[in-house]
Write a protein that holds these residues in place. Structure first.
Motif, PDB file in Angstrom:
ATOM      1  N   ILE A  44      22.217  57.303  50.957  1.00  0.00           N
ATOM      2  CA  ILE A  44      23.157  57.588  49.876  1.00  0.00           C
ATOM      3  C   ILE A  44      24.490  56.921  50.160  1.00  0.00           C
ATOM      4  O   ILE A  44      25.127  56.353  49.282  1.00  0.00           O
ATOM      5  CB  ILE A  44      23.343  59.115  49.703  1.00  0.00           C
ATOM      6  CG1 ILE A  44      22.017  59.755  49.282  1.00  0.00           C
ATOM      7  CG2 ILE A  44      24.451  59.423  48.710  1.00  0.00           C
ATOM      8  CD1 ILE A  44      22.028  61.270  49.309  1.00  0.00           C
ATOM      9  N   TRP A  95      19.090  61.059  51.874  1.00  0.00           N
ATOM     10  CA  TRP A  95      18.216  62.064  51.283  1.00  0.00           C
ATOM     11  C   TRP A  95      16.870  61.899  51.966  1.00  0.00           C
ATOM     12  O   TRP A  95      16.278  60.814  51.940  1.00  0.00           O
ATOM     13  CB  TRP A  95      18.075  61.882  49.779  1.00  0.00           C
ATOM     14  CG  TRP A  95      17.048  62.814  49.205  1.00  0.00           C
ATOM     15  CD1 TRP A  95      15.785  62.483  48.811  1.00  0.00           C
ATOM     16  CD2 TRP A  95      17.188  64.216  49.013  1.00  0.00           C
ATOM     17  NE1 TRP A  95      15.133  63.610  48.368  1.00  0.00           N
ATOM     18  CE2 TRP A  95      15.972  64.690  48.486  1.00  0.00           C
ATOM     19  CE3 TRP A  95      18.214  65.124  49.232  1.00  0.00           C
ATOM     20  CZ2 TRP A  95      15.760  66.036  48.170  1.00  0.00           C
ATOM     21  CZ3 TRP A  95      18.010  66.458  48.926  1.00  0.00           C
ATOM     22  CH2 TRP A  95      16.798  66.900  48.396  1.00  0.00           C
ATOM     23  N   GLU A 118      13.262  63.020  51.810  1.00  0.00           N
ATOM     24  CA  GLU A 118      12.294  63.657  50.918  1.00  0.00           C
ATOM     25  C   GLU A 118      11.321  64.552  51.667  1.00  0.00           C
ATOM     26  O   GLU A 118      10.882  65.578  51.149  1.00  0.00           O
ATOM     27  CB  GLU A 118      11.536  62.563  50.155  1.00  0.00           C
ATOM     28  CG  GLU A 118      10.844  63.073  48.915  1.00  0.00           C
ATOM     29  CD  GLU A 118      10.352  61.930  48.066  1.00  0.00           C
ATOM     30  OE1 GLU A 118       9.126  61.831  47.903  1.00  0.00           O
ATOM     31  OE2 GLU A 118      11.191  61.149  47.572  1.00  0.00           O
ATOM     32  N   ILE A 149      19.529  66.819  52.327  1.00  0.00           N
ATOM     33  CA  ILE A 149      20.480  65.779  52.683  1.00  0.00           C
ATOM     34  C   ILE A 149      20.640  65.816  54.197  1.00  0.00           C
ATOM     35  O   ILE A 149      20.772  66.886  54.790  1.00  0.00           O
ATOM     36  CB  ILE A 149      21.832  66.008  51.993  1.00  0.00           C
ATOM     37  CG1 ILE A 149      21.686  65.749  50.493  1.00  0.00           C
ATOM     38  CG2 ILE A 149      22.924  65.120  52.598  1.00  0.00           C
ATOM     39  CD1 ILE A 149      22.913  66.033  49.683  1.00  0.00           C
ATOM     40  N   ALA A 186      27.562  64.372  47.542  1.00  0.00           N
ATOM     41  CA  ALA A 186      26.118  64.140  47.623  1.00  0.00           C
ATOM     42  C   ALA A 186      25.343  65.424  47.326  1.00  0.00           C
ATOM     43  O   ALA A 186      24.309  65.378  46.654  1.00  0.00           O
ATOM     44  CB  ALA A 186      25.751  63.593  49.003  1.00  0.00           C
ATOM     45  N   ARG A 192      25.483  65.759  43.522  1.00  0.00           N
ATOM     46  CA  ARG A 192      24.685  64.751  42.810  1.00  0.00           C
ATOM     47  C   ARG A 192      23.186  64.972  42.987  1.00  0.00           C
ATOM     48  O   ARG A 192      22.419  64.731  42.062  1.00  0.00           O
ATOM     49  CB  ARG A 192      25.061  63.341  43.261  1.00  0.00           C
ATOM     50  CG  ARG A 192      26.402  62.889  42.685  1.00  0.00           C
ATOM     51  CD  ARG A 192      26.683  61.425  42.982  1.00  0.00           C
ATOM     52  NE  ARG A 192      27.033  61.292  44.395  1.00  0.00           N
ATOM     53  CZ  ARG A 192      26.641  60.306  45.193  1.00  0.00           C
ATOM     54  NH1 ARG A 192      25.884  59.347  44.732  1.00  0.00           N
ATOM     55  NH2 ARG A 192      27.013  60.259  46.451  1.00  0.00           N
ATOM     56  N   ARG A 193      22.759  65.419  44.159  1.00  0.00           N
ATOM     57  CA  ARG A 193      21.327  65.636  44.417  1.00  0.00           C
ATOM     58  C   ARG A 193      20.905  67.058  44.046  1.00  0.00           C
ATOM     59  O   ARG A 193      19.724  67.371  44.117  1.00  0.00           O
ATOM     60  CB  ARG A 193      21.004  65.421  45.901  1.00  0.00           C
ATOM     61  CG  ARG A 193      21.105  64.017  46.402  1.00  0.00           C
ATOM     62  CD  ARG A 193      20.118  63.060  45.863  1.00  0.00           C
ATOM     63  NE  ARG A 193      18.737  63.509  45.885  1.00  0.00           N
ATOM     64  CZ  ARG A 193      17.703  62.719  45.680  1.00  0.00           C
ATOM     65  NH1 ARG A 193      17.887  61.452  45.451  1.00  0.00           N
ATOM     66  NH2 ARG A 193      16.488  63.179  45.692  1.00  0.00           N
ATOM     67  N   ALA A 240      21.370  69.597  45.790  1.00  0.00           N
ATOM     68  CA  ALA A 240      20.697  69.950  47.041  1.00  0.00           C
ATOM     69  C   ALA A 240      21.073  71.357  47.497  1.00  0.00           C
ATOM     70  O   ALA A 240      22.230  71.755  47.435  1.00  0.00           O
ATOM     71  CB  ALA A 240      21.066  68.949  48.126  1.00  0.00           C
TER      72      ALA A 240
END
Length: 133
Positions: free
Chosen positions: A6, A16, A18, A23, A46, A49-50, A52
């Motif tokens: 990122i 990120w 998966e 994160i 981050a 945005r994710r 998370a």
């Protein structure tokens, strides 16, 4: 393992991962003050945005944070991270008692918010814990 970068700077890397659904934030060198806060703000961005809920932070490359940065992290940054949905935070620290105390001080209060922290010096343990959340 599907890892997407990122942000990658000379001070930190944000990815990120998966495989663990989180994160991964790595401090690449010791920084303090405004530079430390810039990295933390990039991490917060981050997380937003994710969308998370989990972050694994790797601080093995540094030994401690200064007291002002710890205080800011605890009183300013952590409440905002919790507000945007952070629920689980694993922090991997260098294998030293001082580093462990430093990280525990920063995460103090997180458990009272309903969020769950893990503090360890073992990256494999942190990855496994994060993946299970």
């Amino acid at each position: 393992m599907a890892v997407k970068t990122i942000d990658d700077t000379e001070n930190y890397t944000i990815e990120w991962d998966e495989e663990i659904g989180a994160i991964v934030f790595t401090w690449d060198k010791y920084v303090s003050g405004a530079t430390f806060r810039e990295g933390c703000e990039a991490l917060l961005d981050a997380i937003k945005r994710r969308d998370a809920a989990k972050v694994l932070t790797d601080t093995r490359g540094i030994n401690a944070h200064d007291a002002e940065d710890q205080q800011w992290m605890q009183t300013e940054w952590m409440p905002r991270a919790l507000d945007v949905g952070l629920e689980y935070s694993a922090v991997v620290h260098p294998d030293s008692v001082i580093s462990e105390m430093d990280v525990e001080s920063i995460l103090e209060g997180m458990e009272h918010s309903g969020a769950e922290p893990l503090v360890t010096s073992d990256m494999a343990e942190a990855r496994e814990w994060t993946a299970e959340k």
